[in-house]
Motif scaffolding. Structure first.
Motif, PDB file in Angstrom:
ATOM      1  N   LYS A  62      88.618  42.936  54.895  1.00 41.92           N
ATOM      2  CA  LYS A  62      89.298  43.103  56.935  1.00 41.92           C
ATOM      3  C   LYS A  62      87.179  43.478  57.894  1.00 41.92           C
ATOM      4  N   THR A  67      89.500  41.741  65.686  1.00 42.21           N
ATOM      5  CA  THR A  67      90.238  43.042  65.364  1.00 42.21           C
ATOM      6  C   THR A  67      91.294  42.856  65.953  1.00 42.21           C
ATOM      7  N   ASP A  68      91.308  41.471  66.768  1.00 39.21           N
ATOM      8  CA  ASP A  68      93.180  40.876  67.240  1.00 39.21           C
ATOM      9  C   ASP A  68      93.527  39.727  66.166  1.00 39.21           C
ATOM     10  N   SER A  69      93.525  40.047  65.086  1.00 34.61           N
ATOM     11  CA  SER A  69      93.932  38.018  64.383  1.00 34.61           C
ATOM     12  C   SER A  69      94.880  38.938  63.945  1.00 34.61           C
ATOM     13  N   TRP A  70      96.009  38.491  63.225  1.00 25.46           N
ATOM     14  CA  TRP A  70      96.998  38.663  63.213  1.00 25.46           C
ATOM     15  C   TRP A  70      97.347  39.251  62.205  1.00 25.46           C
ATOM     16  N   LEU A  72      95.182  41.703  60.679  1.00 27.17           N
ATOM     17  CA  LEU A  72      95.209  43.396  60.962  1.00 27.17           C
ATOM     18  C   LEU A  72      96.298  43.682  61.973  1.00 27.17           C
ATOM     19  N   ARG A  73      96.654  43.378  62.984  1.00 25.09           N
ATOM     20  CA  ARG A  73      97.603  42.923  63.767  1.00 25.09           C
ATOM     21  C   ARG A  73      99.092  43.237  62.716  1.00 25.09           C
ATOM     22  N   LEU A  74      99.176  42.403  61.722  1.00 23.06           N
ATOM     23  CA  LEU A  74     100.033  43.027  61.113  1.00 23.06           C
ATOM     24  C   LEU A  74     100.542  44.343  60.216  1.00 23.06           C
ATOM     25  N   GLN A  76      98.144  46.579  61.010  1.00 28.73           N
ATOM     26  CA  GLN A  76      98.551  48.179  61.837  1.00 28.73           C
ATOM     27  C   GLN A  76     100.185  47.962  61.709  1.00 28.73           C
ATOM     28  N   PHE A  77     100.584  47.602  61.920  1.00 29.48           N
ATOM     29  CA  PHE A  77     102.384  47.244  62.166  1.00 29.48           C
ATOM     30  C   PHE A  77     102.884  47.997  61.108  1.00 29.48           C
ATOM     31  N   GLN A  80     102.251  51.602  61.152  1.00 31.19           N
ATOM     32  CA  GLN A  80     102.624  52.515  61.992  1.00 31.19           C
ATOM     33  C   GLN A  80     103.850  52.549  61.678  1.00 31.19           C
ATOM     34  N   SER A  81     105.045  51.515  60.773  1.00 27.25           N
ATOM     35  CA  SER A  81     106.378  51.640  60.765  1.00 27.25           C
ATOM     36  C   SER A  81     106.739  52.209  59.503  1.00 27.25           C
TER      37      SER A  81
END
Length: 233
Positions: A62, A67-70, A72-74, A76-77, A80-81
């Motif tokens: 990590k 911070t905007d790499s896919w 980490l975005r995945l 986070q998604f 949250q889901s």
């Protein structure tokens, strides 16, 4: 983390361990002989180790990811889901259990120090990786009956089996399960002849039923050996 979320996380780890134990040949051998609480704790132990490995790998990677790499975005998604803490890491544990077990299976024969290839090709084909692992572990950890059948299959020596019905079969063992003592265990045998035992003396009677199919099998084995020698030459 609430009690419900904790239970879900533990359940996911246990399922991950069960998947790993089901796929990885050496552990599957011992899992097939376990029952009840022992089987559960084996799955739980494997799941906890896999979960710890996933958490360590994710935590180690990590800091090196933008911070905007896919990834980490995945993550986070997914977090949250799914209303479960560390949902993304738990899903990675499920996927990783199958992937890691499949990868380790490539080296499973070396891990148990088994034979690269059996000299006996009982059905005209070499024994696959899982069978060679089970053979090695049976030789080392199997019951005396399982080891006896295993040696009989490897050396292709004739064995004589007597059933509860007093029916006798004499022939060559093709395949024997690692857990021969299980209620649903069965062996695969190519019979040479069959007979009966006397109900009083339990001696084998003179009447026999011969099975000429074994002669055909011996001829096919001989042909296979000659073809292999020709291929090597």
């Amino acid at each position: 983390m609430g009690a419900g979320s904790s239970a879900i996380a533990v359940l996911v780890l246990v399922i991950s361990g069960f998947i790993f134990n089901l796929i990885f040949h050496p552990v599957r051998y011992f899992s097939s002989r376990a029952e009840g609480q022992k089987l559960f704790f084996m799955s739980a132990g494997s799941g906890i180790l896999l979960g710890a490995l996933v958490f360590l790998v994710v935590s180690g990677l990590k800091p090196f990811l933008p911070t905007d790499s896919w990834p980490l975005r995945l993550a986070q998604f997914v977090n949250q889901s799914i209303p479960v803490p560390y949902a993304f890491r738990l899903i990675l544990a499920l996927i990783g259990s199958a992937a890691l077990a499949s990868f380790l299976n490539l080296f499973s024969v070396r891990i148990v120090r088994g034979a690269k290839e059996r000299q006996q090709h009982l059905k005209g084909e070499p024994r696959n990786r899982a069978q060679r692992v089970y053979d090695r572990l049976t030789d080392a950890h199997g019951s005396p009956m399982a080891q006896l059948f295993r040696r009989a299959a490897d050396n292709q020596t004739l064995v004589m089996l007597t059933l509860k019905s007093r029916k006798i079969y004499c022939g060559r063992i093709f395949e024997a399960p690692p857990n021969i003592d299980a209620a649903d265990a069965c062996i695969e045998i190519l019979p040479s002849f069959s007979a009966y035992r006397d109900k009083d003396s339990l001696r084998m009677g003179e009447a026999r039923t011969e099975y000429p199919v074994i002669e055909l099998w011996i001829a096919r084995q001989r042909l296979y050996t000659l073809e292999e020698n020709i291929r090597l030459l």
